[in-house]
Design a protein around this motif. Structure first.
Motif, PDB file in Angstrom:
ATOM      1  N   GLN A   1       6.622  11.350  -9.052  1.00 42.74           N
ATOM      2  CA  GLN A   1       5.234  11.938  -9.603  1.00 42.74           C
ATOM      3  C   GLN A   1       5.562  12.513 -11.153  1.00 42.74           C
ATOM      4  OE1 GLN A   1       4.160  14.088  -6.047  1.00 42.74           O
ATOM      5  NE2 GLN A   1       2.998  12.275  -5.257  1.00 42.74           N
ATOM      6  N   ALA A   2       6.611  13.408 -11.157  1.00 41.59           N
ATOM      7  CA  ALA A   2       6.992  14.202 -12.407  1.00 41.59           C
ATOM      8  C   ALA A   2       6.998  13.096 -13.586  1.00 41.59           C
ATOM      9  CB  ALA A   2       7.888  14.858 -12.210  1.00 41.59           C
ATOM     10  N   LYS A   3       7.791  11.969 -13.201  1.00 45.66           N
ATOM     11  CA  LYS A   3       8.112  11.061 -14.143  1.00 45.66           C
ATOM     12  C   LYS A   3       6.649  10.278 -14.670  1.00 45.66           C
ATOM     13  CE  LYS A   3      12.771   9.293 -12.844  1.00 45.66           C
ATOM     14  NZ  LYS A   3      13.302   8.280 -12.108  1.00 45.66           N
ATOM     15  N   ALA A   4       5.945   9.921 -13.530  1.00 47.91           N
ATOM     16  CA  ALA A   4       4.541   9.215 -13.967  1.00 47.91           C
ATOM     17  C   ALA A   4       3.889  10.190 -14.692  1.00 47.91           C
ATOM     18  CB  ALA A   4       3.900   8.991 -12.514  1.00 47.91           C
ATOM     19  N   LYS A   5       3.894  11.289 -14.594  1.00 48.42           N
ATOM     20  CA  LYS A   5       2.996  12.283 -15.603  1.00 48.42           C
ATOM     21  C   LYS A   5       3.528  12.346 -16.797  1.00 48.42           C
ATOM     22  CE  LYS A   5       0.866  16.690 -14.582  1.00 48.42           C
ATOM     23  NZ  LYS A   5       0.700  18.036 -14.009  1.00 48.42           N
ATOM     24  N   LYS A   6       4.995  12.288 -16.930  1.00 45.83           N
ATOM     25  CA  LYS A   6       5.677  12.437 -18.278  1.00 45.83           C
ATOM     26  C   LYS A   6       5.333  11.079 -19.024  1.00 45.83           C
ATOM     27  CE  LYS A   6       9.937  14.239 -20.152  1.00 45.83           C
ATOM     28  NZ  LYS A   6      11.020  14.185 -20.190  1.00 45.83           N
ATOM     29  N   ASN A   7       5.493  10.098 -18.159  1.00 49.16           N
ATOM     30  CA  ASN A   7       5.412   8.691 -18.765  1.00 49.16           C
ATOM     31  C   ASN A   7       4.314   7.955 -18.158  1.00 49.16           C
ATOM     32  OD1 ASN A   7       5.811   6.208 -19.917  1.00 49.16           O
ATOM     33  ND2 ASN A   7       7.839   5.787 -19.276  1.00 49.16           N
ATOM     34  N   PRO A   8       2.941   8.237 -18.321  1.00 52.61           N
ATOM     35  CA  PRO A   8       2.098   7.585 -17.493  1.00 52.61           C
ATOM     36  C   PRO A   8       1.852   5.941 -17.653  1.00 52.61           C
ATOM     37  CG  PRO A   8       1.016   8.677 -19.484  1.00 52.61           C
ATOM     38  CD  PRO A   8       2.553   9.013 -19.424  1.00 52.61           C
TER      39      PRO A   8
ATOM     40  N   SER B   1       0.872  -1.162  -0.043  1.00 49.42           N
ATOM     41  CA  SER B   1       0.129  -0.002   0.156  1.00 49.42           C
ATOM     42  C   SER B   1       0.933   1.175  -0.084  1.00 49.42           C
ATOM     43  CB  SER B   1      -0.866  -0.080   1.317  1.00 49.42           C
ATOM     44  OG  SER B   1      -0.172   0.017   2.439  1.00 49.42           O
ATOM     45  N   THR B   2       1.828   1.318   1.141  1.00 50.35           N
ATOM     46  CA  THR B   2       2.693   2.295   1.321  1.00 50.35           C
ATOM     47  C   THR B   2       3.904   2.012   0.340  1.00 50.35           C
ATOM     48  OG1 THR B   2       2.021   3.202   3.408  1.00 50.35           O
ATOM     49  CG2 THR B   2       4.277   3.724   2.658  1.00 50.35           C
ATOM     50  N   ILE B   3       4.574   3.039  -0.419  1.00 51.30           N
ATOM     51  CA  ILE B   3       5.778   3.018  -1.206  1.00 51.30           C
ATOM     52  C   ILE B   3       6.667   3.850  -0.550  1.00 51.30           C
ATOM     53  CG2 ILE B   3       6.958   3.233  -3.217  1.00 51.30           C
ATOM     54  CD1 ILE B   3       4.033   2.275  -4.517  1.00 51.30           C
TER      55      ILE B   3
ATOM     56  N   GLY C   1      -0.674   0.254  -8.372  1.00 53.11           N
ATOM     57  CA  GLY C   1      -0.021  -1.117  -8.893  1.00 53.11           C
ATOM     58  C   GLY C   1       1.323  -1.121  -8.091  1.00 53.11           C
ATOM     59  N   THR C   2       2.025  -2.164  -8.613  1.00 50.79           N
ATOM     60  CA  THR C   2       3.323  -2.299  -8.433  1.00 50.79           C
ATOM     61  C   THR C   2       4.179  -3.135  -9.441  1.00 50.79           C
ATOM     62  OG1 THR C   2       3.236  -4.512  -7.512  1.00 50.79           O
ATOM     63  CG2 THR C   2       2.786  -2.739  -5.894  1.00 50.79           C
ATOM     64  N   SER C   3       5.347  -3.228  -9.319  1.00 53.12           N
ATOM     65  CA  SER C   3       6.198  -4.069 -10.448  1.00 53.12           C
ATOM     66  C   SER C   3       5.572  -5.079 -10.800  1.00 53.12           C
ATOM     67  CB  SER C   3       7.507  -4.152  -9.964  1.00 53.12           C
ATOM     68  OG  SER C   3       7.585  -4.963  -8.868  1.00 53.12           O
ATOM     69  N   THR C   4       4.749  -5.933  -9.858  1.00 51.29           N
ATOM     70  CA  THR C   4       4.020  -7.264 -10.237  1.00 51.29           C
ATOM     71  C   THR C   4       2.885  -6.952 -11.428  1.00 51.29           C
ATOM     72  OG1 THR C   4       4.550  -7.836  -8.116  1.00 51.29           O
ATOM     73  CG2 THR C   4       3.086  -9.242  -9.273  1.00 51.29           C
ATOM     74  N   SER C   5       2.188  -5.934 -11.189  1.00 46.23           N
ATOM     75  CA  SER C   5       1.129  -5.549 -11.994  1.00 46.23           C
ATOM     76  C   SER C   5       1.743  -4.860 -13.392  1.00 46.23           C
ATOM     77  CB  SER C   5      -0.115  -5.026 -11.423  1.00 46.23           C
ATOM     78  OG  SER C   5       0.533  -3.772 -10.852  1.00 46.23           O
ATOM     79  N   HIS C   6       2.697  -4.241 -13.098  1.00 45.67           N
ATOM     80  CA  HIS C   6       3.441  -3.651 -14.286  1.00 45.67           C
ATOM     81  C   HIS C   6       3.924  -4.684 -15.470  1.00 45.67           C
ATOM     82  CE1 HIS C   6       5.231  -0.380 -16.644  1.00 45.67           C
ATOM     83  NE2 HIS C   6       6.370  -1.084 -16.760  1.00 45.67           N
ATOM     84  N   ILE C   7       4.546  -5.628 -14.855  1.00 48.89           N
ATOM     85  CA  ILE C   7       5.138  -6.727 -15.839  1.00 48.89           C
ATOM     86  C   ILE C   7       3.862  -7.515 -16.720  1.00 48.89           C
ATOM     87  CG2 ILE C   7       5.207  -8.629 -14.381  1.00 48.89           C
ATOM     88  CD1 ILE C   7       8.238  -8.822 -15.358  1.00 48.89           C
ATOM     89  N   LEU C   8       2.979  -7.464 -15.682  1.00 47.73           N
ATOM     90  CA  LEU C   8       1.587  -8.332 -16.416  1.00 47.73           C
ATOM     91  C   LEU C   8       0.922  -7.236 -17.670  1.00 47.73           C
ATOM     92  CD1 LEU C   8      -0.516 -10.232 -16.613  1.00 47.73           C
ATOM     93  CD2 LEU C   8      -1.824  -9.292 -14.937  1.00 47.73           C
ATOM     94  N   GLN C   9       1.135  -5.982 -17.414  1.00 47.07           N
ATOM     95  CA  GLN C   9       0.477  -5.062 -18.275  1.00 47.07           C
ATOM     96  C   GLN C   9       1.310  -4.852 -19.443  1.00 47.07           C
ATOM     97  OE1 GLN C   9      -0.058  -2.159 -15.066  1.00 47.07           O
ATOM     98  NE2 GLN C   9      -1.681  -1.715 -16.114  1.00 47.07           N
TER      99      GLN C   9
ATOM    100  N   HIS D   1       5.700   3.846 -12.837  1.00 46.38           N
ATOM    101  CA  HIS D   1       6.068   4.803 -11.620  1.00 46.38           C
ATOM    102  C   HIS D   1       4.860   5.224 -10.850  1.00 46.38           C
ATOM    103  CE1 HIS D   1       9.361   5.874 -14.293  1.00 46.38           C
ATOM    104  NE2 HIS D   1       8.814   6.337 -15.152  1.00 46.38           N
ATOM    105  N   TYR D   2       5.174   4.756  -9.555  1.00 48.76           N
ATOM    106  CA  TYR D   2       3.966   4.615  -8.705  1.00 48.76           C
ATOM    107  C   TYR D   2       4.499   5.303  -7.360  1.00 48.76           C
ATOM    108  CZ  TYR D   2       3.476   0.499 -11.656  1.00 48.76           C
ATOM    109  OH  TYR D   2       3.258  -0.138 -12.574  1.00 48.76           O
ATOM    110  N   ASP D   3       3.356   5.946  -6.716  1.00 45.07           N
ATOM    111  CA  ASP D   3       3.363   6.676  -5.549  1.00 45.07           C
ATOM    112  C   ASP D   3       2.412   5.996  -4.339  1.00 45.07           C
ATOM    113  OD1 ASP D   3       1.081   8.092  -5.735  1.00 45.07           O
ATOM    114  OD2 ASP D   3       2.047   9.807  -6.159  1.00 45.07           O
ATOM    115  N   TYR D   4       1.771   4.997  -4.890  1.00 48.49           N
ATOM    116  CA  TYR D   4       0.785   4.633  -3.818  1.00 48.49           C
ATOM    117  C   TYR D   4       0.193   3.149  -4.449  1.00 48.49           C
ATOM    118  CZ  TYR D   4      -3.332   4.200  -0.798  1.00 48.49           C
ATOM    119  OH  TYR D   4      -4.212   3.663   0.133  1.00 48.49           O
TER     120      TYR D   4
END
Ligand SMILES: Cc1ncc(COP(=O)(O)O)c(C=O)c1O
Length: 400
Positions: A52-59, A38-40, A70-78, A63-66
């Motif tokens: 947060q700036a990176k997430a905005k530039k490359n959604p 939950s917390t990162i 998601g986390t790297s586990t959902s990112h790899i599936l996506q 890049h996660y702040d909460y």
């Protein structure tokens, strides 16, 4: 092994890609870790703002702040699913139906209208016909084999055409290219439920759909032990879906994401076998005069031509349209199957059978099912197809 993760996303053969992609390239383990959060924790406030700036530039960049993002586990599936779909991005949701809801919620607002395929999955029908009506969204259903009923219902308010192919339980195949050109001409968004084929056999975003849904509960996970959904999108709708995803909180958890990633490694192997087994069983069933086989098997049918035009393969789900004066003989037929389980869902390793009651087909306008006609759904699993045929053969004696 020093092959970089990014190299695998460039692999030409998808079959090879699926076997290698989800490794832990940091710790060199063959499986990626399940990152639950939950917390990162960040190194500093500046680090938070930078992320947060990176997430905005490359959604889509992971890049996660909460944890809700998601986390790297959902990112790899996506990332794997985005490559499989050949789409701009894939969102993952806790169930397949969550993806159906997210697709609609992203682009339709009060006062808008939707045109929906008559044979959609019945909860999709209930959502559009009943619930969305309460939010002043009107739904009209079209005949999958008469696209004039789609074209003639377009108004200035039509926002979305929602397709499911083939039709749920009745297995109608539609002229998808024609639907896309009607939608484009009228500037209407399109979504398709592609759970039956998955993008392994048909890639809707490549054909021109804006959104494509797959219930990951089925073939993606493949082992009947996880729920999940995916919503692939093109660039045009990405921001709308991303905003809707954030506000609804429809996010797949890391444990389910891991299990679906695990299932995907063998997606090609399993689907190839489902296809071969289903073809053998369909060959046997197609000779029987007691029912009509609902599967793209007979070459002279419209359904077969539409399947052949858009699909590179067929999955293991099929139907039988059976004429019987006494419904008990159909129940007896289904109940006598010994290798088929009776239960919902499909897409797992096992064979399943269901006699469809009214609640499963929904209150359809174009089903044309006579009072003495019934639908039986079969999911052809990964067992030996000769055993499945022998099982069906012995059960058929109850069909009067
Ligand atoms: C075609 C289709 N779409 C969507 C769904 C919903 O998926 P889930 O059960 O993962 O919510 C199902 C479930 O049976 C389905 O058959």
């Amino acid at each position: 092994m020093s092959i970089k993760h990014s190299n695998f996303f460039m692999t030409k053969s998808f079959k090879t890609f699926l076997k290698h992609t989800a490794k832990d390239f940091h710790n060199q383990s063959v499986n990626p870790p399940v990152v639950r959060a939950s917390t990162i924790i960040f190194k500093s406030m500046q680090h938070i703002r930078k992320t947060q700036a990176k997430a905005k530039k490359n959604p889509t960049g992971g890049h996660y702040d909460y944890g809700r993002q998601g986390t790297s586990t959902s990112h790899i599936l996506q990332k794997i699913l985005t490559k499989l779909e050949e789409s701009y991005h894939v969102f993952t949701t806790p169930t397949g139906f969550g993806s159906v809801f997210l697709a609609i919620f992203s682009v339709v607002r009060p006062g808008d209208e939707m045109i929906v395929a008559d044979p959609v999955y019945s909860p999709t029908r209930v959502l559009t016909q009943d619930y969305l009506k309460e939010f002043k969204i009107k739904t009209v259903f079209y005949n999958p084999h008469d696209l004039k009923t789609l074209e003639n219902n377009i108004t200035k308010k039509t926002k979305l055409i929602f397709v499911e192919n083939p039709g749920s339980n009745s297995f109608e195949f539609q002229d998808l290219g024609k639907i896309i050109s009607i939608a484009k001409k009228n500037k209407i968004y399109t979504a398709i439920d592609n759970t039956w084929a998955t993008p392994y056999y048909f890639k809707p975003i490549k054909l021109g759909f804006d959104m494509s849904i797959v219930s990951a509960t089925k073939y993606y996970s493949g082992h009947s032990d996880v729920m999940g959904g995916s919503l692939a999108v093109n660039k045009k709708v990405f921001n709308k879906v991303r905003a809707a995803e954030r506000i609804t909180g429809l996010r797949l958890g890391p444990d389910d994401a891991y299990l679906i990633t695990r299932g995907l490694r063998t997606l090609d192997v399993r689907l190839d076998r489902h296809r071969e087994n289903a073809k053998k069983v369909a060959g046997f069933l197609s000779k029987n005069k007691k029912f009509k086989l609902l599967y793209p098997y007979k070459k002279d049918s419209f359904n077969f031509r539409m399947w052949k035009k858009y699909y590179s393969g067929a999955s293991g789900l099929m139907g039988l349209k059976i004429k019987a004066k006494n419904v008990n003989s159909i129940r007896k037929f289904v109940n006598s199957l010994k290798l088929f389980g009776y239960g919902y869902s499909w897409g797992g390793f096992e064979s399943l059978a269901l006699h469809q009651e009214f609640s499963e087909t929904g209150n359809r306008k174009y089903l044309n099912l006579a009072k003495d006609e019934h639908l039986v759904r079969l999911h052809i699993g990964l067992e030996d197809p000769n055993d499945l045929i022998a099982d069906i053969k012995q059960a058929l004696r109850h069909l009067k």
